[in-house]
Write a protein that holds these residues in place. Sequence first.
Motif, PDB file in Angstrom:
ATOM      1  N   TYR A 135     -10.287 -25.476  -6.369  1.00  0.00           N
ATOM      2  CA  TYR A 135      -9.772 -26.765  -6.716  1.00  0.00           C
ATOM      3  C   TYR A 135      -8.290 -27.237  -6.621  1.00  0.00           C
ATOM      4  CZ  TYR A 135     -13.492 -26.347 -10.812  1.00  0.00           C
ATOM      5  OH  TYR A 135     -13.945 -26.159 -11.609  1.00  0.00           O
ATOM      6  N   GLY A 164     -16.509 -21.648 -18.757  1.00  0.00           N
ATOM      7  CA  GLY A 164     -15.947 -22.277 -17.119  1.00  0.00           C
ATOM      8  C   GLY A 164     -16.192 -24.140 -16.963  1.00  0.00           C
ATOM      9  N   CYS A 165     -15.760 -24.789 -17.632  1.00  0.00           N
ATOM     10  CA  CYS A 165     -15.976 -26.750 -17.930  1.00  0.00           C
ATOM     11  C   CYS A 165     -15.635 -26.986 -16.706  1.00  0.00           C
ATOM     12  CB  CYS A 165     -15.318 -26.403 -19.334  1.00  0.00           C
ATOM     13  SG  CYS A 165     -13.162 -26.251 -18.974  1.00  0.00           S
ATOM     14  N   GLY A 166     -14.872 -26.337 -15.728  1.00  0.00           N
ATOM     15  CA  GLY A 166     -14.544 -27.288 -14.455  1.00  0.00           C
ATOM     16  C   GLY A 166     -13.976 -28.515 -14.618  1.00  0.00           C
ATOM     17  N   ASP A 191     -18.721 -31.809 -19.161  1.00  0.00           N
ATOM     18  CA  ASP A 191     -19.683 -31.380 -20.591  1.00  0.00           C
ATOM     19  C   ASP A 191     -19.313 -30.669 -21.979  1.00  0.00           C
ATOM     20  OD1 ASP A 191     -21.999 -31.806 -19.125  1.00  0.00           O
ATOM     21  OD2 ASP A 191     -21.406 -29.557 -18.306  1.00  0.00           O
ATOM     22  N   PHE A 199     -13.069 -23.451 -21.906  1.00  0.00           N
ATOM     23  CA  PHE A 199     -12.033 -22.603 -20.886  1.00  0.00           C
ATOM     24  C   PHE A 199     -12.578 -22.795 -19.558  1.00  0.00           C
ATOM     25  CE2 PHE A 199     -13.950 -18.246 -20.081  1.00  0.00           C
ATOM     26  CZ  PHE A 199     -14.755 -18.733 -21.140  1.00  0.00           C
ATOM     27  N   ASP A 200     -11.332 -22.575 -18.900  1.00  0.00           N
ATOM     28  CA  ASP A 200     -11.604 -21.973 -17.130  1.00  0.00           C
ATOM     29  C   ASP A 200     -10.804 -21.483 -16.884  1.00  0.00           C
ATOM     30  OD1 ASP A 200     -13.568 -24.065 -15.109  1.00  0.00           O
ATOM     31  OD2 ASP A 200     -12.129 -22.658 -13.848  1.00  0.00           O
ATOM     32  N   ILE A 201     -11.291 -20.262 -15.912  1.00  0.00           N
ATOM     33  CA  ILE A 201     -10.226 -19.659 -15.188  1.00  0.00           C
ATOM     34  C   ILE A 201      -9.453 -20.488 -14.488  1.00  0.00           C
ATOM     35  CG2 ILE A 201     -11.579 -19.029 -13.361  1.00  0.00           C
ATOM     36  CD1 ILE A 201     -10.572 -15.861 -13.914  1.00  0.00           C
ATOM     37  N   ASP A 214     -10.164 -16.551 -18.942  1.00  0.00           N
ATOM     38  CA  ASP A 214     -10.831 -15.899 -18.184  1.00  0.00           C
ATOM     39  C   ASP A 214     -12.289 -15.396 -18.571  1.00  0.00           C
ATOM     40  OD1 ASP A 214     -12.124 -13.850 -16.248  1.00  0.00           O
ATOM     41  OD2 ASP A 214     -10.749 -12.675 -16.211  1.00  0.00           O
ATOM     42  N   LEU A 215     -13.036 -15.475 -18.969  1.00  0.00           N
ATOM     43  CA  LEU A 215     -13.891 -14.725 -19.991  1.00  0.00           C
ATOM     44  C   LEU A 215     -14.768 -13.662 -19.595  1.00  0.00           C
ATOM     45  CD1 LEU A 215     -17.576 -15.464 -20.489  1.00  0.00           C
ATOM     46  CD2 LEU A 215     -17.924 -15.616 -18.138  1.00  0.00           C
ATOM     47  N   ASP A 250     -21.940 -21.148 -14.186  1.00  0.00           N
ATOM     48  CA  ASP A 250     -21.490 -20.431 -14.485  1.00  0.00           C
ATOM     49  C   ASP A 250     -21.354 -18.992 -13.515  1.00  0.00           C
ATOM     50  OD1 ASP A 250     -19.439 -22.651 -15.088  1.00  0.00           O
ATOM     51  OD2 ASP A 250     -19.813 -21.919 -17.103  1.00  0.00           O
ATOM     52  N   ALA A 286     -22.568 -18.740 -10.297  1.00  0.00           N
ATOM     53  CA  ALA A 286     -21.371 -18.935  -9.146  1.00  0.00           C
ATOM     54  C   ALA A 286     -20.278 -17.924  -9.535  1.00  0.00           C
ATOM     55  CB  ALA A 286     -20.859 -19.967  -9.685  1.00  0.00           C
ATOM     56  N   LEU A 287     -21.517 -16.184 -10.074  1.00  0.00           N
ATOM     57  CA  LEU A 287     -20.700 -15.090  -9.971  1.00  0.00           C
ATOM     58  C   LEU A 287     -21.258 -14.048  -8.997  1.00  0.00           C
ATOM     59  CD1 LEU A 287     -19.017 -15.150 -13.573  1.00  0.00           C
ATOM     60  CD2 LEU A 287     -18.244 -15.489 -11.049  1.00  0.00           C
TER      61      LEU A 287
HETATM   62  C1  SAM Z   1     -20.038 -23.549 -10.713  1.00  0.00           C
HETATM   63  S1  SAM Z   1     -17.985 -23.879 -11.626  1.00  0.00           S
HETATM   64  C2  SAM Z   1     -19.464 -24.702 -12.514  1.00  0.00           C
HETATM   65  C3  SAM Z   1     -18.250 -25.991 -13.690  1.00  0.00           C
HETATM   66  C4  SAM Z   1     -19.600 -26.425 -15.116  1.00  0.00           C
HETATM   67  N1  SAM Z   1     -19.601 -25.482 -15.866  1.00  0.00           N
HETATM   68  C5  SAM Z   1     -20.508 -27.794 -14.109  1.00  0.00           C
HETATM   69  O1  SAM Z   1     -21.462 -27.339 -14.367  1.00  0.00           O
HETATM   70  O2  SAM Z   1     -19.767 -28.649 -13.925  1.00  0.00           O
HETATM   71  C6  SAM Z   1     -18.234 -22.637 -11.743  1.00  0.00           C
HETATM   72  C7  SAM Z   1     -16.731 -22.554 -12.785  1.00  0.00           C
HETATM   73  O3  SAM Z   1     -16.660 -21.252 -13.660  1.00  0.00           O
HETATM   74  C8  SAM Z   1     -15.330 -20.786 -13.005  1.00  0.00           C
HETATM   75  N2  SAM Z   1     -14.889 -19.780 -13.837  1.00  0.00           N
HETATM   76  C9  SAM Z   1     -15.541 -19.193 -12.312  1.00  0.00           C
HETATM   77  N3  SAM Z   1     -15.286 -17.899 -13.145  1.00  0.00           N
HETATM   78  C10 SAM Z   1     -14.626 -17.438 -14.657  1.00  0.00           C
HETATM   79  C11 SAM Z   1     -14.515 -16.600 -15.813  1.00  0.00           C
HETATM   80  N4  SAM Z   1     -13.833 -15.422 -15.486  1.00  0.00           N
HETATM   81  N5  SAM Z   1     -13.857 -17.394 -16.498  1.00  0.00           N
HETATM   82  C12 SAM Z   1     -13.362 -19.392 -16.836  1.00  0.00           C
HETATM   83  N6  SAM Z   1     -14.309 -19.031 -16.399  1.00  0.00           N
HETATM   84  C13 SAM Z   1     -14.664 -18.860 -14.455  1.00  0.00           C
HETATM   85  C14 SAM Z   1     -14.677 -21.986 -12.403  1.00  0.00           C
HETATM   86  O4  SAM Z   1     -13.600 -22.298 -11.970  1.00  0.00           O
HETATM   87  C15 SAM Z   1     -15.474 -23.114 -12.785  1.00  0.00           C
HETATM   88  O5  SAM Z   1     -14.770 -24.273 -12.462  1.00  0.00           O
END
Ligand code: SAM
Length: 227
Positions: free
Chosen positions: A35, A76-78, A82, A96-98, A121-122, A141, A144-145
Amino acid sequence: MAFEQQPESLRQKVQQWSDEAIAQSDPTAWFERLYIAADGNTDQVPWARLDVHPHIQDWLSQHGGRGEGRAALVIGCGLGDDAEALAALGFAVTAFDIAPTAIAWCQKRFPESPVTYLVADLFKPQAAWLKRFDLVVECRDIQALPLTVRSEAIAAVASVVAPAGTLLVVTRLRATEAEPDGPPWPLSEQELAQFGAAGLQERQRQVFDLGGDPMIHQAWVEYAATG
Ligand SMILES: C[S@@+](CC[C@H](N)C(=O)[O-])C[C@H]1O[C@@H](n2cnc3c(N)ncnc32)[C@H](O)[C@@H]1O
Protein backbone atom coordinates in the motif's frame (compact mmCIF):
# COMPACT_ATOMS: atom_id res chain seq x y z
CA MET A 1 -9.05 -8.50 -12.93
CA ALA A 2 -7.64 -11.84 -11.78
CA PHE A 3 -4.16 -11.74 -10.25
CA GLU A 4 -2.80 -13.73 -13.20
CA GLN A 5 -4.02 -11.00 -15.58
CA GLN A 6 -2.22 -8.18 -13.73
CA PRO A 7 0.88 -6.64 -15.32
CA GLU A 8 3.90 -8.93 -14.95
CA SER A 9 5.87 -6.24 -13.09
CA LEU A 10 3.19 -5.99 -10.37
CA ARG A 11 2.88 -9.77 -10.06
CA GLN A 12 6.65 -10.08 -9.67
CA LYS A 13 6.68 -7.43 -6.95
CA VAL A 14 3.86 -9.13 -5.04
CA GLN A 15 5.58 -12.50 -5.32
CA GLN A 16 8.90 -11.09 -4.12
CA TRP A 17 7.39 -9.15 -1.20
CA SER A 18 5.29 -12.10 -0.14
CA ASP A 19 8.28 -14.47 -0.37
CA GLU A 20 10.39 -12.08 1.72
CA ALA A 21 7.67 -11.69 4.34
CA ILE A 22 7.27 -15.46 4.66
CA ALA A 23 11.05 -15.90 4.90
CA GLN A 24 10.96 -13.47 7.82
CA SER A 25 8.14 -15.46 9.47
CA ASP A 26 5.85 -12.44 9.14
CA PRO A 27 3.51 -13.40 6.28
CA THR A 28 1.32 -10.30 6.62
CA ALA A 29 4.20 -7.81 6.46
CA TRP A 30 4.04 -7.25 2.71
CA PHE A 31 0.55 -5.74 2.65
CA GLU A 32 1.56 -2.43 4.23
CA ARG A 33 4.65 -2.39 2.02
CA LEU A 34 2.43 -2.74 -1.06
CA TYR A 35 0.00 0.00 0.00
CA ILE A 36 2.88 2.39 0.76
CA ALA A 37 4.51 1.63 -2.60
CA ALA A 38 1.19 2.18 -4.41
CA ASP A 39 1.31 5.75 -3.10
CA GLY A 40 -2.36 6.43 -3.83
CA ASN A 41 -2.39 4.72 -7.24
CA THR A 42 -5.07 2.04 -7.19
CA ASP A 43 -3.58 0.42 -10.33
CA GLN A 44 -0.79 -0.76 -8.02
CA VAL A 45 -3.15 -2.58 -5.65
CA PRO A 46 -3.87 -5.91 -7.38
CA TRP A 47 -7.22 -6.51 -5.63
CA ALA A 48 -8.56 -2.95 -5.96
CA ARG A 49 -11.86 -2.84 -7.87
CA LEU A 50 -13.15 0.54 -6.60
CA ASP A 51 -16.54 -1.08 -6.28
CA VAL A 52 -18.18 -3.75 -4.16
CA HIS A 53 -16.85 -7.19 -5.10
CA PRO A 54 -19.31 -8.67 -7.63
CA HIS A 55 -19.67 -11.92 -5.66
CA ILE A 56 -20.56 -9.98 -2.52
CA GLN A 57 -23.01 -7.96 -4.58
CA ASP A 58 -24.43 -11.21 -5.95
CA TRP A 59 -24.92 -12.58 -2.42
CA LEU A 60 -26.35 -9.29 -1.13
CA SER A 61 -28.84 -9.19 -3.99
CA GLN A 62 -30.03 -12.70 -3.14
CA HIS A 63 -29.83 -12.71 0.65
CA GLY A 64 -28.54 -9.50 2.16
CA GLY A 65 -31.72 -7.53 2.46
CA ARG A 66 -31.64 -4.42 4.58
CA GLY A 67 -29.12 -4.14 7.36
CA GLU A 68 -31.54 -2.43 9.78
CA GLY A 69 -28.70 -1.53 12.10
CA ARG A 70 -27.36 -5.05 12.43
CA ALA A 71 -23.64 -5.24 13.19
CA ALA A 72 -21.38 -6.21 10.30
CA LEU A 73 -17.63 -6.76 10.30
CA VAL A 74 -15.52 -6.58 7.15
CA ILE A 75 -12.23 -8.38 7.61
CA GLY A 76 -9.13 -7.18 5.73
CA CYS A 77 -11.21 -4.42 4.15
CA GLY A 78 -8.58 -3.15 1.71
CA LEU A 79 -9.80 0.06 0.10
CA GLY A 80 -13.25 -0.11 1.73
CA ASP A 81 -15.71 -0.68 -1.12
CA ASP A 82 -17.32 -3.78 0.40
CA ALA A 83 -17.74 -2.03 3.76
CA GLU A 84 -19.36 0.95 2.07
CA ALA A 85 -21.81 -1.31 0.22
CA LEU A 86 -22.92 -2.89 3.51
CA ALA A 87 -23.25 0.53 5.16
CA ALA A 88 -25.39 1.71 2.24
CA LEU A 89 -27.76 -1.18 3.00
CA GLY A 90 -28.11 -0.05 6.59
CA PHE A 91 -25.66 -2.32 8.41
CA ALA A 92 -23.64 -0.80 11.26
CA VAL A 93 -20.25 -1.60 9.80
CA THR A 94 -16.85 -2.03 11.38
CA ALA A 95 -14.07 -2.63 8.85
CA PHE A 96 -10.46 -3.35 9.68
CA ASP A 97 -7.18 -4.02 7.98
CA ILE A 98 -3.70 -4.76 9.24
CA ALA A 99 -2.25 -2.13 6.91
CA PRO A 100 -2.46 1.41 8.34
CA THR A 101 -2.02 2.87 4.85
CA ALA A 102 -5.08 0.97 3.61
CA ILE A 103 -7.18 2.31 6.49
CA ALA A 104 -5.96 5.87 5.91
CA TRP A 105 -6.83 5.40 2.23
CA CYS A 106 -10.39 4.29 3.12
CA GLN A 107 -10.83 7.30 5.36
CA LYS A 108 -9.58 9.59 2.59
CA ARG A 109 -11.84 8.00 -0.04
CA PHE A 110 -14.94 8.03 2.18
CA PRO A 111 -14.59 11.03 4.54
CA GLU A 112 -18.31 11.12 5.39
CA SER A 113 -18.62 7.37 5.82
CA PRO A 114 -20.61 5.87 8.70
CA VAL A 115 -18.21 2.88 8.64
CA THR A 116 -15.85 2.54 11.60
CA TYR A 117 -12.48 1.92 9.95
CA LEU A 118 -9.76 0.49 12.18
CA VAL A 119 -6.22 -0.80 11.98
CA ALA A 120 -6.36 -4.27 13.54
CA ASP A 121 -4.84 -7.71 13.14
CA LEU A 122 -7.10 -10.68 12.46
CA PHE A 123 -4.68 -12.78 14.50
CA LYS A 124 -5.24 -10.60 17.58
CA PRO A 125 -9.05 -10.20 17.59
CA GLN A 126 -10.38 -7.72 20.10
CA ALA A 127 -12.10 -9.43 23.02
CA ALA A 128 -15.18 -7.23 22.47
CA TRP A 129 -15.56 -8.63 18.95
CA LEU A 130 -15.91 -12.28 19.96
CA LYS A 131 -19.31 -13.69 18.81
CA ARG A 132 -20.52 -10.13 18.24
CA PHE A 133 -21.26 -9.61 14.54
CA ASP A 134 -24.52 -10.51 12.81
CA LEU A 135 -22.77 -10.51 9.44
CA VAL A 136 -19.06 -11.13 8.90
CA VAL A 137 -17.56 -10.68 5.44
CA GLU A 138 -14.21 -12.21 4.56
CA CYS A 139 -13.34 -11.49 0.91
CA ARG A 140 -10.09 -12.89 -0.50
CA ASP A 141 -8.13 -12.38 2.72
CA ILE A 142 -7.55 -15.96 3.91
CA GLN A 143 -6.39 -16.93 0.43
CA ALA A 144 -3.80 -14.15 0.62
CA LEU A 145 -2.23 -15.86 3.65
CA PRO A 146 0.00 -18.95 3.39
CA LEU A 147 -1.12 -22.37 4.57
CA THR A 148 1.07 -22.15 7.69
CA VAL A 149 -1.38 -19.67 9.26
CA ARG A 150 -4.58 -20.88 7.59
CA SER A 151 -6.15 -22.73 10.52
CA GLU A 152 -5.45 -19.79 12.80
CA ALA A 153 -7.03 -17.39 10.28
CA ILE A 154 -10.14 -19.55 9.87
CA ALA A 155 -10.59 -19.86 13.64
CA ALA A 156 -10.19 -16.10 14.08
CA VAL A 157 -12.78 -15.34 11.37
CA ALA A 158 -15.24 -17.82 12.87
CA SER A 159 -14.76 -16.43 16.39
CA VAL A 160 -16.39 -13.06 15.64
CA VAL A 161 -19.69 -14.43 14.22
CA ALA A 162 -22.65 -13.93 16.57
CA PRO A 163 -24.59 -17.04 17.73
CA ALA A 164 -27.33 -16.49 15.11
CA GLY A 165 -25.00 -14.73 12.70
CA THR A 166 -23.91 -15.23 9.11
CA LEU A 167 -20.43 -15.49 7.63
CA LEU A 168 -19.85 -14.78 3.96
CA VAL A 169 -16.54 -15.99 2.53
CA VAL A 170 -15.37 -15.07 -0.97
CA THR A 171 -12.45 -17.21 -2.00
CA ARG A 172 -10.75 -19.14 -4.69
CA LEU A 173 -11.10 -22.91 -4.41
CA ARG A 174 -8.55 -25.61 -5.09
CA ALA A 175 -9.42 -29.16 -6.06
CA THR A 176 -6.86 -31.05 -3.97
CA GLU A 177 -5.24 -30.81 -0.57
CA ALA A 178 -1.78 -30.40 -2.14
CA GLU A 179 -0.11 -27.09 -1.30
CA PRO A 180 -0.65 -24.66 -4.19
CA ASP A 181 1.68 -21.92 -5.39
CA GLY A 182 0.73 -18.48 -4.14
CA PRO A 183 -0.23 -15.84 -3.45
CA PRO A 184 -3.09 -16.30 -3.69
CA TRP A 185 -3.33 -19.77 -2.15
CA PRO A 186 -6.88 -21.03 -2.93
CA LEU A 187 -8.76 -22.83 -0.15
CA SER A 188 -9.32 -26.59 -0.14
CA GLU A 189 -12.42 -28.47 1.00
CA GLN A 190 -10.63 -29.62 4.16
CA GLU A 191 -9.78 -26.03 4.99
CA LEU A 192 -13.36 -24.88 4.39
CA ALA A 193 -14.50 -27.73 6.63
CA GLN A 194 -12.60 -26.04 9.48
CA PHE A 195 -15.37 -23.43 9.58
CA GLY A 196 -17.70 -26.30 10.45
CA ALA A 197 -15.43 -27.42 13.25
CA ALA A 198 -15.50 -23.83 14.53
CA GLY A 199 -19.30 -23.86 14.92
CA LEU A 200 -20.47 -22.73 11.50
CA GLN A 201 -22.61 -24.65 9.07
CA GLU A 202 -22.39 -24.15 5.33
CA ARG A 203 -25.76 -22.92 4.12
CA GLN A 204 -25.12 -22.21 0.46
CA ARG A 205 -22.32 -21.80 -2.02
CA GLN A 206 -22.08 -20.44 -5.51
CA VAL A 207 -19.04 -21.17 -7.66
CA PHE A 208 -17.87 -18.98 -10.52
CA ASP A 209 -15.34 -19.73 -13.26
CA LEU A 210 -12.82 -16.91 -13.57
CA GLY A 211 -11.17 -18.26 -16.72
CA GLY A 212 -7.52 -19.23 -17.04
CA ASP A 213 -5.84 -22.53 -17.81
CA PRO A 214 -6.22 -24.38 -15.54
CA MET A 215 -9.61 -22.82 -14.81
CA ILE A 216 -9.72 -20.65 -11.67
CA HIS A 217 -12.74 -21.33 -9.49
CA GLN A 218 -13.93 -18.66 -7.06
CA ALA A 219 -16.93 -18.95 -4.79
CA TRP A 220 -19.02 -17.21 -2.25
CA VAL A 221 -19.83 -19.52 0.63
CA GLU A 222 -22.46 -18.59 3.22
CA TYR A 223 -22.23 -20.07 6.71
CA ALA A 224 -24.69 -19.90 9.58
CA ALA A 225 -23.54 -19.96 13.18
CA THR A 226 -24.90 -22.98 15.00
CA GLY A 227 -24.89 -21.39 18.44
C1 SAM B 1 -6.01 -9.73 -1.02
S1 SAM B 1 -6.37 -8.33 -0.07
C2 SAM B 1 -8.16 -8.30 -0.15
C3 SAM B 1 -8.73 -6.98 0.29
C4 SAM B 1 -10.26 -6.92 0.29
N1 SAM B 1 -10.84 -7.86 1.22
C5 SAM B 1 -10.79 -7.15 -1.11
O1 SAM B 1 -11.31 -8.22 -1.41
O2 SAM B 1 -10.62 -6.21 -1.92
C6 SAM B 1 -6.05 -8.89 1.60
C7 SAM B 1 -6.25 -7.79 2.61
O3 SAM B 1 -6.18 -8.36 3.92
C8 SAM B 1 -5.37 -7.53 4.73
N2 SAM B 1 -4.81 -8.41 5.77
C9 SAM B 1 -3.89 -9.38 5.61
N3 SAM B 1 -3.63 -9.98 6.78
C10 SAM B 1 -4.42 -9.38 7.70
C11 SAM B 1 -4.59 -9.55 9.11
N4 SAM B 1 -3.89 -10.45 9.81
N5 SAM B 1 -5.48 -8.76 9.74
C12 SAM B 1 -6.19 -7.83 9.05
N6 SAM B 1 -6.05 -7.62 7.73
C13 SAM B 1 -5.18 -8.38 7.06
C14 SAM B 1 -4.36 -6.94 3.78
O4 SAM B 1 -3.73 -5.78 4.26
C15 SAM B 1 -5.20 -6.70 2.54
O5 SAM B 1 -5.81 -5.44 2.57
